[in-house]
Design an enzyme around this catalytic site. Structure first.
Site, PDB file in Angstrom:
ATOM      1  N   TYR A  81       0.856  -1.186   0.000  1.00 14.97           N
ATOM      2  CA  TYR A  81       0.000   0.000   0.000  1.00 14.97           C
ATOM      3  C   TYR A  81       0.892   1.236   0.000  1.00 14.97           C
ATOM      4  O   TYR A  81       1.854   1.296  -0.743  1.00 14.97           O
ATOM      5  CB  TYR A  81      -0.973  -0.061   1.192  1.00 14.97           C
ATOM      6  N   LYS A 138     -20.755 -19.929 -10.110  1.00 14.42           N
ATOM      7  CA  LYS A 138     -20.068 -19.795 -11.396  1.00 14.42           C
ATOM      8  C   LYS A 138     -18.621 -19.372 -11.166  1.00 14.42           C
ATOM      9  O   LYS A 138     -17.693 -19.872 -11.820  1.00 14.42           O
ATOM     10  CB  LYS A 138     -20.787 -18.755 -12.257  1.00 14.42           C
TER      11      LYS A 138
END
Length: 767
Positions: free
Chosen positions: A42, A97
């Site tokens: 970060y 899915k």
């Protein structure tokens, strides 16, 4: 809902709710252990890739997850066979899915549910997400809006946009039709085709079949109102209009007269035996309505034994299953950074799938589907869904087609290197449980005896086994106790199909007692002792059932310790000749699929015992379709510690060397596999570390770990099972003369079912 009985419905809810709700989670791909790691991940370190991407947008593929990230997007207007449930209710399907993308093609996928039925609003919501993902999979959007949405998004976005409900079905159907036409000595351009159902999948099927060479004038499309013909106004839209036939035929019945091909994408019962009987010689019939086809294969064969048949169901040969397409199509498209999935790529996928069905089936696939004839022909025109070759064959074909058709951004592409990369991305053993299920479904069901039939988890597992048609469960217990437990699981649950045996009331007590007395009479047991054991000890009674042929496999262990259960069973069932009783577990992870043994029986094996365990576990690996690479594990590596405790491991390697060199069998098993030791787990699994030991005989990372003792084996496997995200199966018992599995006392119903599946397969091998 009608197809799901109460226990399955409840089990499904519990499955989705338990632990962390849902089926997917985010995990990190970089170390985040130190302050330095955090600074790189970060602020301030993240600024570097941001600046590089701002200079060159293509750098987003280099520094972010975009290249392997697909969005599964729906508005929930056509959820499975359930209809318009809305965006929120579609989320479990979209998560499912996403799971399939990961499992079959190692693609990271995230589901997005867009809460609107307005196509324009949906398009506007999706079109701005292009930089976030490498591809978009549209799912469960009703027709005709799905056509408009896909067409518009493809024109607006420079990443693949693919509506699987349309194109997935079309691609697998086309693959099957290519082979069916070949087997019946027809060409695609000469086929007279009737398609029933005019939704998204049907329109996509016609598009792709015409692209493959089918004559448009020889296709008749029907819907609930009959033939879609030129001039019809009722129930029409522009997509149906495109394929309106210039014909005087008005009904499906008329259409099928002398037709070569029927493609059903409609509803159960849409076609009759009389209709099928009037089709052309050697008809090709794809009845793909789900959950029940337009006409069953049995009814087709009753009137036409010359037909080639495919359905959408897994319990019939030639299943048209989209999972053979979409994961690998996206895999190929992502890997060459394709800007779209075009017709050329879809054709390449269909032809690759068709070609795979014509190839010899490898041993691991054949073993998984034991009892089924998998030779190219009428009963095998499409590969099976869990064929591990699909990722290499289909993804490569799609990637090459993308490059050749000019939609790929990657230009430096080696087919050979790409195939190697795909081959190592997924290991076939990651799908091993599915392989087992398919193997079971292709043979007569075996009788599985659950010794502890009054326990809630055992009854639940037996119910699941019955419902999944894995076997015919027999539970040992008292009916009144079982009924009380059943009420805890849920009301209105039927035990139909499950046999209950009360040992105290059995008419086989005398036969079992005679059998047991013959085994124990010289071991201090009187006849009355054996009679009492058979009548009162559930393990003894259940083991006698299997030993005397009244059952095919035994499961026990949830009410007794492993050793106590083992001592019971060994009174009744001996070890298999030239085998020792051992336990092993299977760790299924992204990069490694590993068998660990012995984690149940031998506390401190000597050198010969270690060699025997290694040989027997290697045989287990071979039977699973794995080429064994065996590492004998220690805390040291190749003699870097002179402690006496590692000497027996080196001696075990020497024993294996002697049997291998002399081509002799150790306990009846050839030593014809890779092995080495002693070595640490790190060296066994880390290629870079093994480079330090160039003499090491292992050609790749070890996939069989032989532990130095029971303590280390049990502790390590329990830690892995508890704290890692790896799939873990076991412990599995091996070595009895009859199929026996001893469960952990903490086993859940799902865990019991997994182990029971192994027992079923072992019982099949007994035949």
């Amino acid at each position: 809902m009608d197809e799901m009985n109460k226990i399955n419905y409840t089990e499904a809810l519990e499955y989705h709710e338990k632990d962390k709700p849902g089926k997917i989670a985010i995990t990190t791909t970089k170390s985040l252990v130190t302050q330095q790691d955090l600074s790189l991940a970060y602020s301030p370190g993240v600024a570097a890739p941001c600046l590089e991407i701002s200079k060159n947008l293509e750098a987003v593929y280099k520094y972010t997850s975009r290249s392997n990230l697909v969005a599964v997007i729906s508005n929930g207007t056509a959820v499975l066979g359930l209809g318009n449930l809305g965006a929120a209710a579609s989320k479990p399907v979209m998560e499912g899915k996403a799971v399939l993308f990961k499992k079959f093609a190692d693609i990271d996928a995230i589901d997005l549910e867009v809460n609107t039925e307005d196509p324009i609003e949906f398009i506007n919501a999706v079109k701005y997400l292009g930089y976030s993902f490498g591809g978009i999979n549209l799912e469960d959007i009703k027709a005709p809006e799905c056509f408009l949405i896909e067409e518009k998004l493809k024109s607006l976005m420079d990443i693949p946009v693919f509506h699987d409900d349309q194109h997935g079905t079309a691609i697998i159907t086309a693959a099957g039709l290519i082979n069916a036409a070949y087997l019946t000595n027809r060409t695609l351009k000469d086929l007279k085709i009737v398609i029933n159902g005019a939704g998204a999948a049907a329109i996509a099927c016609i598009d792709l079949l015409i692209a493959l060479g089918v004559d448009k004038s020889k296709i008749i499309l029907c819907d609930t109102k009959g033939v879609i013909y030129k001039g019809r106004t009722s129930g029409m839209n522009k997509w149906k209009e495109r394929y309106a036939s210039d014909t005087k035929i008005r009904t499906l019945t008329e259409s099928l007269n002398n037709a070569d091909v029927f493609i059903g994408l409609s509803v159960k019962g849409a076609v009759t035996k009389d209709m099928i009987s009037k089709m052309a010689h050697k008809p090709i019939i794809f009845a793909m309505a789900n959950p029940d086809p337009e006409i069953t294969p049995e009814d087709i064969k009753f009137v036409r034994d010359d037909a080639i048949i495919a359905t959408g169901r897994s319990d019939y040969n030639n299943q048209v299953n989209n999972v053979m397409g979409f994961p690998y199509i996206f895999r190929g498209a992502l890997d060459v950074r394709a800007s779209t999935i075009n017709t050329e790529m879809k054709i390449a996928a269909a032809r690759a799938i068709a070609d795979l069905a014509r190839r010899p089936v490898p041993e691991e696939v054949y073993k998984a589907y034991s009892g089924r004839k998998m030779v190219f022909g009428n009963e095998y025109i499409i590969p099976v869904p869990f064929d591990p070759r699909l990722i290499t064959v289909v993804a490569t074909a799609v990637a090459v087609a993308a490059i050749e058709s000019g939609v790929a951004r990657v230009k430096d592409f080696s087919i050979d290197k790409y195939k190697q990369q795909l081959g190592s991305r997924l290991n076939p053993t990651a799908n091993y449980m599915n392989f087992l299920a398919e193997k079971i479904h292709n043979v007569p069901l075996k009788r599985i005896v659950f010794a502890e039939g009054e326990e809630e988890e055992v009854i639940s597992a037996a119910l699941m086994m019955r419902d999944e048609k894995y076997g015919n469960p027999i539970i040992i217990g008292r009916v009144e106790r079982i009924e009380v437990t059943l009420k805890k699981i849920g009301k209105d649950i039927s035990l139909a199909g499950i046999q209950i045996m009360n040992a105290a009331l059995s008419d086989r007590l005398e036969q079992y007692t005679d059998y047991l007395y013959k085994r124990l009479q010289r071991k201090g047991y009187l006849y009355r002792d054996c009679a009492k054991l058979v009548k009162t000890d559930k393990n003894i009674f259940a083991a006698c059932m299997v030993a005397c042929g009244d059952g095919d496999a035994l499961l026990t262990g949830v009410t007794k310790s492993y050793i106590d259960s083992l001592e019971d069973i060994i009174k009744v069932i001996s070890p298999k000749q030239n085998r020792r009783i051992l336990g092993y577990s299977i760790m299924i992870a992204k990069d490694h699929n590993i068998i660990i043994a012995d984690n149940c029986i031998t506390e401190y094996p000597n050198s010969l015992e270690l060699a025997q365990i290694a040989t027997q576990t290697a045989e287990i690996a071979k039977n699973m379709g794995i080429t064994p690479r065996v590492a004998l594990i220690a805390f040291s590596t190749f003699g870097n510690s002179s402690q006496e405790k590692t000497v027996r491991i080196r001696e075990a390697v020497n024993i294996l060397d002697n049997f291998s060199k002399d081509k002799k069998k150790l306990n009846g098993i050839k030593v014809d596999f890779e092995y080495d030791g002693e070595m640490s787990v790190k060296v066994a699994l880390d290629h870079d570390l093994r480079k330090l030991y160039q003499f090491c005989r292992l050609s790749g990372s070890a996939n069989v770990l032989i532990m130095p003792g029971l303590n280390s084996a049990a502790i390590s496997t329990e830690l892995l099972q508890k704290f890692s995200s790896n799939s873990f199966i076991g412990p599995i018992t091996n070595g009895f003369a009859k199929p026996v599995q001893i469960l952990p006392t903490t086993a859940t119903a799902n865990e019991i079912l997994k182990i029971a599946t192994f027992a079923c397969v072992e019982a099949i091998k007994e035949v």
